[in-house]
Design a protein around this motif. Structure first.
Motif, PDB file in Angstrom:
ATOM      1  N   ASN A   1     -23.476 -37.630  -3.157  1.00 59.15           N
ATOM      2  CA  ASN A   1     -22.763 -36.685  -2.395  1.00 59.15           C
ATOM      3  C   ASN A   1     -21.386 -37.385  -2.134  1.00 59.15           C
ATOM      4  O   ASN A   1     -20.154 -36.657  -2.215  1.00 59.15           O
TER       5      ASN A   1
ATOM      6  N   THR B   1     -21.717 -26.445   4.474  1.00 54.99           N
ATOM      7  CA  THR B   1     -22.243 -27.483   5.172  1.00 54.99           C
ATOM      8  C   THR B   1     -22.220 -27.239   6.748  1.00 54.99           C
ATOM      9  O   THR B   1     -22.875 -27.612   7.557  1.00 54.99           O
TER      10      THR B   1
ATOM     11  N   GLU C   1     -17.706 -26.816  -0.197  1.00 54.82           N
ATOM     12  CA  GLU C   1     -18.539 -27.698   0.169  1.00 54.82           C
ATOM     13  C   GLU C   1     -18.876 -27.724   1.743  1.00 54.82           C
ATOM     14  O   GLU C   1     -20.008 -27.829   2.355  1.00 54.82           O
TER      15      GLU C   1
END
Length: 283
Positions: free
Chosen positions: A249, A272, A268
């Motif tokens: 990641n 998250t 992203e």
């Protein structure tokens, strides 16, 4: 549960001592440690009533083991050898598979309850003990069916009085999941601290420029290496697996940066953000 022996009077053992004493004011809490200075400090802080040794635990109604997990693996069979047939032995280790295997064939396996109270701070030693540390926290219990039912009931009463939620899990699943949500966090914090120390040679710059975000992220890097090195060793395979995924990641994020793909970076981070909903609680 009148005669209580706590092996390891640090953050976890000391905090348990504080709260159990409130629950059971008539109990006598005995402290056991390799270092007499630790016991003296625990006495001065009123965490324990008396100093003791392993030879004394034959008198115990309850033994709590809160020492590094490698020491628990070595010592737990001896503890079970010494306790009476009616005594309850609970450990508080952050790994469970190796600890459970160490006593799987012990004649007094029924006296042992494998537990992991998921609570703590970055501090260690008797002075780190906190009242109410376990309130609202989760306690993972493994292989509960191998503990005598009457002793299970006594343990659950203690945990309920501490205000803990109970989850049941097998040792292998525990170690796999805890590698992600605990062990990886500590490694990330240690390595962030190392990166800053290696690159920011001026300590004054670190002190002056470190904001709350850095302080909260690196907080766990203050944790005891004496405790965490054995945890990483015992859970090596799971920790390596989590590290590989974490590194992937990080590498992906770096690639997006190189490509100037900040729309993907936004997505992203936005996706998250869901972690806050998870941490706010699940009905």
């Amino acid at each position: 549960m009148k005669n209580i022996y706590i092996i390891g009077i640090g953050l976890i053992g000391g905090s348990l001592a504080k709260d159990i004493k409130k629950q059971k004011p008539d109990s006598v809490i005995h402290g056991i440690s390799r270092k007499d200075a630790t016991l003296e400090q625990a006495l001065s802080l009123n965490l324990i009533d008396k100093k003791a040794s392993l030879d004394d635990i034959e008198q115990a109604d309850l033994v709590i083991v809160s020492i590094p997990v490698d020491a628990t693996v070595k010592l737990l069979p001896t503890i079970l050898d010494k306790v009476s047939d009616n005594a309850l032995v609970i450990d508080a280790g952050s790994t469970k598979e190796a600890i459970c295997k160490a006593v799987e064939n012990h004649p007094k396996r029924r006296n042992f309850l494998a537990a992991h109270p998921i609570a703590g701070t970055e501090y260690s030693g008797p002075s780190a003990a906190i009242s109410g540390l376990f309130e609202g926290k989760t306690n993972i219990i493994c292989e509960v069916e191998k503990t005598a039912f009457k002793l299970q009931e006594k343990a659950l009463e203690i945990f309920r009085n501490l205000g803990m939620r109970i989850r049941y899990m097998n040792p292998e699943a525990h170690d796999k999941h805890i590698a992600y949500v605990s062990h990886l966090s500590h490694i990330s914090s240690f390595m962030l601290g190392k990166t800053v120390i290696d690159k920011e040679r001026n300590e004054r710059d670190i002190f002056d420029m470190a904001g709350s975000g850095f302080a909260s992220t690196v907080r766990l890097a203050k944790s005891s290496p004496e405790m965490w090195t054995p945890i990483f060793k015992q859970n090596k395979d799971n920790v390596i697996e989590t590290l590989e995924e974490y590194i992937n990641n990080l590498s992906h994020f770096k690639d997006l940066m190189k490509q100037d793909d900040f729309e993907a970076i936004f997505d992203e981070m936005k996706n998250t953000n869901y972690i806050k909903d998870i941490l706010n609680g699940i009905n």
